[in-house]
Motif scaffolding. Structure first.
Motif, mmCIF file in Angstrom:
data_model
loop_
_atom_site.group_PDB
_atom_site.id
_atom_site.type_symbol
_atom_site.label_atom_id
_atom_site.label_comp_id
_atom_site.label_asym_id
_atom_site.label_seq_id
_atom_site.Cartn_x
_atom_site.Cartn_y
_atom_site.Cartn_z
ATOM 1 N N ARG A 47 -8.560 14.822 11.794
ATOM 2 C CA ARG A 47 -7.715 13.928 10.999
ATOM 3 C C ARG A 47 -7.340 14.656 9.730
ATOM 4 N N LYS A 106 -5.770 14.511 5.859
ATOM 5 C CA LYS A 106 -5.629 13.552 4.766
ATOM 6 C C LYS A 106 -4.318 13.801 4.030
ATOM 7 N N LEU A 107 -3.806 12.751 3.432
ATOM 8 C CA LEU A 107 -2.612 12.878 2.598
ATOM 9 C C LEU A 107 -2.950 13.734 1.387
ATOM 10 N N SER A 117 -4.892 12.604 -1.973
ATOM 11 C CA SER A 117 -5.631 11.375 -1.679
ATOM 12 C C SER A 117 -6.969 11.730 -1.044
ATOM 13 N N ASP A 121 -8.910 9.246 0.368
ATOM 14 C CA ASP A 121 -9.287 8.248 1.365
ATOM 15 C C ASP A 121 -8.142 7.798 2.273
ATOM 16 N N GLN A 122 -6.995 8.436 2.210
ATOM 17 C CA GLN A 122 -5.882 8.063 3.079
ATOM 18 C C GLN A 122 -5.592 9.188 4.059
ATOM 19 N N PHE A 123 -5.566 8.828 5.335
ATOM 20 C CA PHE A 123 -5.333 9.818 6.373
ATOM 21 C C PHE A 123 -3.855 9.895 6.738
ATOM 22 N N ASN A 124 -3.495 11.013 7.360
ATOM 23 C CA ASN A 124 -2.112 11.256 7.774
ATOM 24 C C ASN A 124 -2.079 11.495 9.279
ATOM 25 N N GLU A 145 -0.156 8.312 11.611
ATOM 26 C CA GLU A 145 -1.209 7.367 11.214
ATOM 27 C C GLU A 145 -0.939 5.963 11.758
#
Length: 173
Positions: free
Chosen positions: A27, A29-30, A33, A35-38, A58
């Protein structure tokens, strides 16, 4: 519909069928960030030992990810291809696969001919210097530790305008 080999895939194709092993999944991540995945990224290998990267956005992650796992062989249909992005290319293929909620994954038993579990694009250590400042494909270093030294601050610039501080403690040959 007959199977297509990875080497025959080109950007902007539809209605193909693959027989591949998913050898790696991660996975991303952005940027900026914690805690936000891309979405989800995968590396697929076929019986000809060619590899290609696949991406799942996502928004489609919760629908696609439960249907696949690393190490398994699948018959995959209902996907499309696009250009492999030069900014984060991990395999030297002109195309990249894009999976979504319509993509079907039929798990196959271990079959013959054999599909390898991994595909590496190794460069001889003496040729590693030719990879410096090239951003056409990400480069992993495979070697053995030849020495350990105290941490020291280094400046490294993989792309124009981007500086990353790296702490160096290992020498690798």
């Amino acid at each position: 519909m007959s199977f297509t080999y990875i080497r025959d895939l080109q950007p902007f194709q539809f209605n193909k069928k693959l027989k591949v092993r998913i050898c790696r999944m991660w996975r991303s991540k952005l940027i900026g960030s914690n805690d936000q995945f891309n979405g989800l990224q995968c590396i697929l290998v076929d019986q000809m030992t060619d590899a290609i990267q696949a991406s799942i956005k996502e928004i489609n992650y919760d629908f696609v990810a439960p249907n696949i796992k690393a190490g398994c062989i699948y018959e995959i249909t209902h996907f499309h291809t696009g250009r492999n992005k030069p900014s984060h290319k991990v395999v030297p293929h002109v195309a990249q696969l894009f999976f979504n909620v319509r993509t079907t994954f039929k798990e196959l038993p271990t079959i013959h001919p054999h599909i390898p579990r991994h595909r590496f694009y190794l460069v001889d250590y003496t040729q590693l210097s030719t990879r410096i400042d090239k951003i056409d494909i990400l480069t992993d270093v495979f070697g053995h530790i030849t020495g350990i030294q105290p941490l020291e601050q280094k400046k490294w610039s993989p792309m124009r305008g981007l500086r990353i501080n790296v702490k160096s403690a290992l020498k690798i040959s």
